[in-house]
Design an enzyme around this catalytic site. Structure first.
Site, PDB file in Angstrom:
ATOM      1  N   GLU A 247       2.783  -8.261  -2.421  1.00 24.91           N
ATOM      2  CA  GLU A 247       1.531  -8.953  -2.048  1.00 24.91           C
ATOM      3  C   GLU A 247       1.439 -10.397  -2.517  1.00 24.91           C
ATOM      4  OE1 GLU A 247       1.801  -5.911  -3.140  1.00 24.91           O
ATOM      5  OE2 GLU A 247       0.480  -4.552  -2.039  1.00 24.91           O
TER       6      GLU A 247
ATOM      7  N   GLY B 165       0.824  -1.211   0.000  1.00 24.84           N
ATOM      8  CA  GLY B 165       0.000   0.000   0.000  1.00 24.84           C
ATOM      9  C   GLY B 165       0.859   1.263   0.000  1.00 24.84           C
TER      10      GLY B 165
END
Ligand code: NAD
Length: 718
Positions: A140, A117
């Site tokens: 991720e 993020g």
């Protein structure tokens, strides 16, 4: 002050340039927890209403920029319904999209690590200035998911499909020079200049030298490909990524599928595509396993930190034995900055140990990870010795001589006479009881186990074994030394095989039992490799060494006679008898030849069938085992023994047990570890399965506590 929160604040200078500074209160790092996300949304709203803002710099007051999402909170996101999770993602997307639509130029000043993020926030800005030593990336897929806050939408538009697939599917943390080369950042500068450089960029926009709005439009537009071009690009990355990720890790392929769709869509539609795909991938058992594994890894590191807290650092180490393990320990210690004396009784062994270390340092230099000068310095910090001359200055000694109780006892007792009273002695024995070895010592409290795995420089785990008399100080110093060597230590209590080998030998016993029934070891290897193990059991035993496995098997049988003994001669006994010791003498279950790179390559050896024929039980099944049978017969004893280690307090938590297996023997990470695997299968289903094999002996019989947990629907992890 435009906004003043707990996680971030926004200020504005007289020239109209605003700065949003991330600085999560009470934490050493910035991360996207719900507080940060909420405040970011409020701060962006305030910025939208603020008059005369000429530009925005996003920076961090900490050493890191943003380490990513707060995984502990994220776990709960995955438990939401599809609709609820989609809404959560949409809210986050809205914030990032609002940033990308602010009516003035935005620049991310990336001073330190920006992951997940954190990087997606940078991608929502118009420009990115990165510090030389910072790293950025989208890791991720390593958690079994893919970027879900616009990463799959904005990155391909910024750096091209090929590069974006490589960044997202590989999940690597990229260095600044690579980020600049690929076009992911606009400038790389020394860390103290990140903010000033960001200001210059804004000034360029204000002065009309850069057309930020045109750039935005360009990056928002759907990417243009001819249908053939698009197919070619995605087919080729799919081939490369699919082969690398393998069938157990679906996230990288899911990311490619999403990008293939969303690159040709409007930005709004593309974000929706990302959300839809993310919800699917987040609900897979693999994502659950890998996230659990990430949390377990953090738990284990924290537990090690608690053990080593306040320990005196090891400034000078020594290792006894310059063999496979001793040489590896010396290299690892020296390469991480702790000088080490390497003692052996044979000068040829010392020469070999040093030349192996030299080779490893050479590889580091070749790969650009070490300068020549640093590698020479590290190599020189390994001091070969045939006597105990310099041992007075040593803080910790690792004993890595041959696996024989009597030899070890005499070497340890001798060493104790040459070291200071406060120095720690640690044995690298794979199986012998630490309490038993300590009986040879005057200061048993200064003694514990320090079990490395082969090859030492690659395997992350070190088991630190607390014997009955080991003091907390000795354990603390050993844990601290393992950490200083860049390893992940797990403290376990003493028993034959400790945690990892105690669990591994029942797994090997499962293999030997099938071999006794006439099973084909090549088939077993293939099935277990397809199931996710880095190598099948026959190959693994060859790598460990048939002699080592044979001796260790006897130690385990003596330690756990109720379940680890076997009748008659099994395959390992036979290979030991005919001195087929495995890879080390080029003959074990397989035959080994050197490939072009000088690495051992396994080949089927027709002789083996005749050799093993005499170990096959006449009452056997003649090898007619299905893949499911093979998996069950290998995995059941391993899982039950792991449970026993937890129930008996050999290891103090399920997290440490699972990480021990993953870091020590390469347990398939997509399953999250033996106990997580039991949780996912359900203990009831596992006990039912085990009961089908209960005739094979006690290794296949779940403990009473397992049955009780199964009845109560309990799990090892939440
Ligand atoms: P190795 O045979 O390669 O090396 C042993 C070395 O010890 C030899 O160089 C020998 O000359 C030396 N030695 C013998 N007596 C000595 C003494 N009195 N003082 C100093 N040196 C002496 O063995 P290895 O595979 O490195 O194993 C060493 C230890 O590590 C064993 O306890 C083994 O169980 C354990 N271990 C091995 C592995 C593995 O995969 N090889 C993995 C984990 C632990």
């Amino acid at each position: 002050m435009i906004y003043d929160g707990q996680a971030l604040k926004v200020t504005k200078e007289a020239d109209g340039v605003a700065t949003l500074t991330l600085d999560l209160a009470g934490d050493s790092v910035n991360k996207f927890n719900s507080l940060t996300l909420n405040e970011l949304a409020e701060a962006v709203d305030s910025l939208k209403q603020e008059p005369d803002v000429k530009g925005l710099i996003i920076n961090s007051a900490k050493d890191v920029f943003v380490v990513g999402a707060d995984i502990t909170e994220f776990v709960n996101w995955f438990k939401l319904s599809d609709e609820e999770l989609s809404d959560k993602l949409r809210d986050a997307h809205q914030i990032f999209s609002d940033i990308s639509n602010l009516p003035f130029p935005t620049v991310a000043a990336i001073n330190g690590i920006a992951l997940g993020g954190g990087m997606e926030l940078c991608l929502a800005c118009d420009y990115r200035v990165m510090a030389q030593k910072a790293k950025i990336g989208l890791p991720e897929t390593q958690l079994g998911i893919y970027p879900g806050w616009g990463g799959t939408v904005r990155l391909p538009r910024l750096i091209g499909v090929d590069n974006a697939c490589e960044w997202i599917c590989g999940g690597a943390q990229k260095r600044s020079e690579d980020a600049l080369k690929d076009g992911a950042v606009d400038a790389v500068v020394p860390v103290e200049k990140v903010v000033t450089s960001a200001r210059h960029l804004i000034q360029h926009v204000i002065d009309g030298k850069l057309d930020v709005m045109a750039r935005r439009e360009e990056l928002r537009a759907p990417m243009v490909f001819s249908p053939i071009e698009k197919m070619m690009v995605f087919e080729s990355v799919r081939g490369v990524v699919g082969a690398k990720a393998g069938k157990h890790y679906p996230a990288p392929m899911a990311a490619i599928k999403t990008m293939e769709k969303n690159v040709s869509q409007t930005i709004e539609k593309a974000c929706e595509t990302e959300i839809k795909g993310f919800v699917k991938v987040a609900k897979t058992p693999v994502a659950k396993s890998l996230v659990n594994l990430f949390l377990n890894d953090q738990y284990v590191k924290k537990a090690a930190g608690t053990f080593s807290k306040g320990a005196d650092p090891v400034k000078q180490a020594a290792v006894l034995g310059a063999g496979i393990m001793g040489g590896g320990v010396a290299y690892q210690s020296a390469s991480k900055g702790t000088p080490i004396i390497m003692k052996d009784i044979r000068s040829e062994a010392l020469d070999l140990g040093l030349s192996e270390a030299n080779k490893l340092f050479g590889k580091q230099v070749e790969r650009g990870r070490l300068t020549n000068e640093k590698s020479m310095k590290a190599l020189n910090s390994i001091v070969p010795a045939l006597s105990y001359g310099e041992f007075e200055g040593v803080d910790l000694v690792v004993e890595a001589v041959v696996e024989n109780v009597n030899v070890k006892k005499s070497v340890l007792a001798e060493t104790e006479n040459h070291i200071r009273d406060d120095a720690v002695l640690a044995s690298n024995t794979s199986t012998i009881s630490i309490t038993e070895l300590s009986k040879a010592l005057k200061r048993p409290e200064n003694f514990c186990g320090m079990h490395f795995f082969n090859p030492v420089h690659r395997m992350p785990l070190v088991e630190v074994i607390r014997g009955e008399k080991s003091s907390d100080e000795a354990v603390a110093k050993t844990v601290a030394y393992a950490q200083a060597m860049g390893k992940t230590p797990i403290v376990v209590n003493d028993c034959p095989g400790f945690l990892v080998n105690r669990v591994l030998f029942p797994y090997f016993a499962g293999f030997s039992l099938m071999m006794k029934e006439g099973a084909d070891f090549q088939k077993i290897d293939k099935v277990m490799e397809r199931f996710g193990w880095p190598m099948g059991p026959a190959y693994l035993i060859d790598v460990v060494g048939i002699d080592t496995a044979y001796h260790a098997d006897q130690v385990m049988a003596d330690g756990f006679p109720d379940r680890m003994t076997h009748d008659g001669k099994n395959a390992i006994d036979k290979l030991f008898e005919v001195e087929r010791f495995g890879q080390k003498n080029e003959k074990g279950f397989y035959r080994y030849e050197q490939d072009r790179k000088g690495k051992p390559k396994k080949i089927y050896d027709p002789e083996i069938t005749t050799l093993l024929a005499e170990t096959v039980d006449a009452a056997g099944t003649n090898g007619e085992l299905s893949d499911e049978d093979i998996i069950a017969r290998m995995m059941i004893p391993l899982c039950i023994e792991t449970v026993r280690c937890v129930e008996e307090g050999i290891v103090s938590s399920p997290a440490e047990a699972d990480m021990g297996l993953i870091y020590g023997i390469g347990f398939p990470p997509y399953l999250g570890g033996a106990l997580h695997y039991l949780d996912q299968m359900g203990l009831k289903a596992f006990c039912d399965l085990a009961d089908k094999y209960s005739h094979l002996g006690k290794l296949y019989q779940p403990t009473a506590r397992m049955r009780e947990m199964a009845d109560n629907n309990e799990t090892y992890f939440q």
